[in-house]
Design a protein around this motif. Structure first.
Motif, mmCIF file in Angstrom:
data_model
loop_
_atom_site.group_PDB
_atom_site.id
_atom_site.type_symbol
_atom_site.label_atom_id
_atom_site.label_comp_id
_atom_site.label_asym_id
_atom_site.label_seq_id
_atom_site.Cartn_x
_atom_site.Cartn_y
_atom_site.Cartn_z
ATOM 1 N N SER A 63 0.979 -1.141 -0.221
ATOM 2 C CA SER A 63 -0.153 0.094 0.473
ATOM 3 C C SER A 63 0.912 1.264 -0.169
ATOM 4 O O SER A 63 0.496 2.133 -0.281
ATOM 5 N N ALA A 90 3.476 0.816 8.150
ATOM 6 C CA ALA A 90 2.685 -0.062 7.715
ATOM 7 C C ALA A 90 2.492 -0.715 8.471
ATOM 8 O O ALA A 90 1.024 -1.910 8.737
ATOM 9 N N PHE A 109 -3.722 -0.087 5.906
ATOM 10 C CA PHE A 109 -2.416 -0.424 4.641
ATOM 11 C C PHE A 109 -2.627 -1.724 4.268
ATOM 12 O O PHE A 109 -2.036 -2.511 5.264
ATOM 13 N N ASP A 110 -3.373 -1.897 3.602
ATOM 14 C CA ASP A 110 -4.189 -3.525 3.541
ATOM 15 C C ASP A 110 -3.648 -3.842 1.893
ATOM 16 O O ASP A 110 -4.052 -5.381 1.851
ATOM 17 N N ARG A 128 -4.061 -3.066 -0.869
ATOM 18 C CA ARG A 128 -4.651 -2.886 -1.667
ATOM 19 C C ARG A 128 -4.661 -0.962 -1.759
ATOM 20 O O ARG A 128 -4.906 -0.172 -2.611
ATOM 21 N N SER A 129 -4.979 -0.835 -0.246
ATOM 22 C CA SER A 129 -5.193 1.431 -0.965
ATOM 23 C C SER A 129 -4.055 1.248 -0.800
ATOM 24 O O SER A 129 -3.313 1.012 -0.345
ATOM 25 N N LEU A 130 -4.284 2.882 -1.274
ATOM 26 C CA LEU A 130 -3.120 3.669 -1.947
ATOM 27 C C LEU A 130 -2.636 4.561 -0.457
ATOM 28 O O LEU A 130 -3.415 5.293 -1.059
ATOM 29 N N VAL A 150 -11.178 2.750 0.242
ATOM 30 C CA VAL A 150 -11.163 3.767 -0.617
ATOM 31 C C VAL A 150 -12.107 3.910 -0.555
ATOM 32 O O VAL A 150 -12.326 5.608 -0.687
#
Length: 449
Positions: free
Chosen positions: A323, A348, A355-356, A358-360, A435
């Motif tokens: 992420s 992270a 901070f999975d 996939r999410s940025l 997100v």
């Protein structure tokens, strides 16, 4: 909002034309087709150890960077890159080789076409014609073949997106944007695409000089003068057709194009680079490098124990480090006031709910936002040793209302992020992706202001 001059990312370093940074000079290696041979990777690793910081940086365009270079070593480094076929001379020709290409389209049965041959042919045209040395430093061509390594979301000044038509595969030619936002001019055959792109670039060079201040990008030219100069090219037919497959970016693990390895913050150690080269050689393979700062190894799973234990390599989806995007920060960049990469990795680890994988989350050492110029759901941007929290925007927000917290010490950030995730979760209807929930939190925050 307009970008102040002191926040512009004006430099575009390349071999023979390095950029000064906080830890020395920085040079960029352009991978026109997104591919690197094992011998090329070994050569880059050797240069990083001999002349640089010992790290190979992967950029958000799928290129490579070496930093920490001494001024007296840069000429030798450039000569070595030219000898290895990784750069060209003179530096003015190297500087215009801004071409992005779907790196693994030839390995992916769902891609419509492998655009690498056309990308390499365009590269040769740019190098061989002195007129193109007048192209602005960030002027970019994009070849999107579709599939796992598609470039539908990559911004380009002139782009060619593969489409399927009753007459066969064609390239849809567009100006100034992504595949969704670019202004479409029409379709052309793959055999014609290089000629078309060359003609469009020459028109741009001619038209930009008609402006009081010559345009730096295609969007500026179109906004100022319109797109009529680019209309009516004889090799273009009416637009149409089915666009190429644009799936989510490949995650670490096995894919139909090969084995994907994530690289934490895009920083590849030279020891890992040599181990990757060794495994590639064993399978007679060529490495593919993506704008998501991932590596694709075309053969089977990673078998080298050293690669399995390399601390910067990511082998599984969902790793929190996937992420994080961060610039070098302090001391690597003269504009940075915080240790962005260290902070990003710390956060992270501490806030995996955000901070999975996939999410940025963009961590920027200053408002220039070099590591991720576009918008991000969550941005932490440093100012004088502290961080501001920005939602659904850039490091320099387009709307000031997107800055929801200011002046956070690095150690205060994790609690702030946890509270943000909790707020998003409380206001999330059902199984809405995080997100989207964060974007709604940003919108609600703006409305309250």
């Amino acid at each position: 909002m307009p970008i102040p001059d002191h926040y512009r990312r004006g430099a575009c370093p390349s071999a023979g034309n390095p950029m000064a940074s906080g830890d020395g000079l920085l040079s960029r290696i352009r991978l026109i087709d997104g591919r690197l041979t094992p011998s090329g990777l070994r050569r880059v690793a050797a240069l990083a150890d001999e002349h640089g910081s010992g790290l190979i940086e992967i950029t958000g365009r799928g290129n490579l960077q070496l930093r920490g270079l001494a001024e007296e070593a840069e000429a030798e480094l450039t000569a070595t890159l030219v000898d290895a076929g990784l750069a060209v001379e003179p530096a003015a020709s190297e500087a215009v080789r801004n071409i992005q290409c779907s790196a693994a389209a030839d390995l992916d049965p769902q891609a419509l076409i492998d655009p690498a041959p056309q990308a390499r042919a365009l590269d040769q045209r740019l190098i061989s014609d002195d007129r193109f040395r007048a192209l602005p430093p960030k002027f970019r061509f994009v070849f999107n073949g579709g599939g796992l390594t598609h470039l539908a979301d990559a911004d380009g000044d002139i782009r060619a997106d593969a489409v399927s038509t009753p007459e066969g595969t064609r390239y849809c030619i567009g100006l100034a944007g992504t595949s969704a936002t670019a202004q479409s001019l029409g379709n052309c055959k793959p055999s014609q695409v290089v000629d078309v792109l060359v003609e469009l670039a020459l028109i741009f060079l001619e038209e930009r000089q008609r402006l009081i201040t010559p345009a730096r990008r295609m969007r500026q030219l179109i906004d100022a003068s319109g797109s009529s100069p680019f209309a009516g090219l004889r090799d273009l037919s009416r637009p149409g057709g089915v666009t190429a497959d644009h799936p989510p970016a490949p995650e670490p693990g096995r894919t139909r194009a090969g084995t994907v390895l994530g690289v934490a913050l895009g920083c590849l150690g030279t020891n890992s680079a040599r181990l990757i080269a060794e495994q590639l050689e064993a399978h007679n393979s060529t490495l593919r490098i993506t704008p998501q700062r991932c590596l694709i190894m075309p053969h089977g799973p990673v078998t080298n124990p050293g690669l399995a234990e390399a601390p910067e390599l990511i082998h599984t989806p969902g790793d929190p480090r996937l992420s994080a995007i961060a610039c070098p920060g302090m001391p690597g960049c003269a504009s940075g006031s915080t240790a962005t990469r260290r902070d990003a990795l710390d956060w992270a680890e501490q806030v995996p709910e955000l901070f999975d994988g996939r999410s940025l989350v963009h961590v920027s050492g200053c408002p220039k936002g070099c590591a991720h110029p576009g918008r991000a759901p969550v941005v932490l941007v440093a100012r004088e040793g502290r961080y501001d929290l920005v939602l659904d925007d850039r490091a320099l927000p387009e709307e000031e209302g997107h800055r929801i917290a200011s002046g956070l010490l690095p150690e205060e950030v994790p609690d702030t992020l946890r509270a943000l995730v909790s707020t998003a979760a409380l206001n999330s209807p059902g199984d809405e992706p995080l997100v989207q929930s964060l974007v709604r939190v940003a919108q609600a925050s703006r409305n309250r202001r």
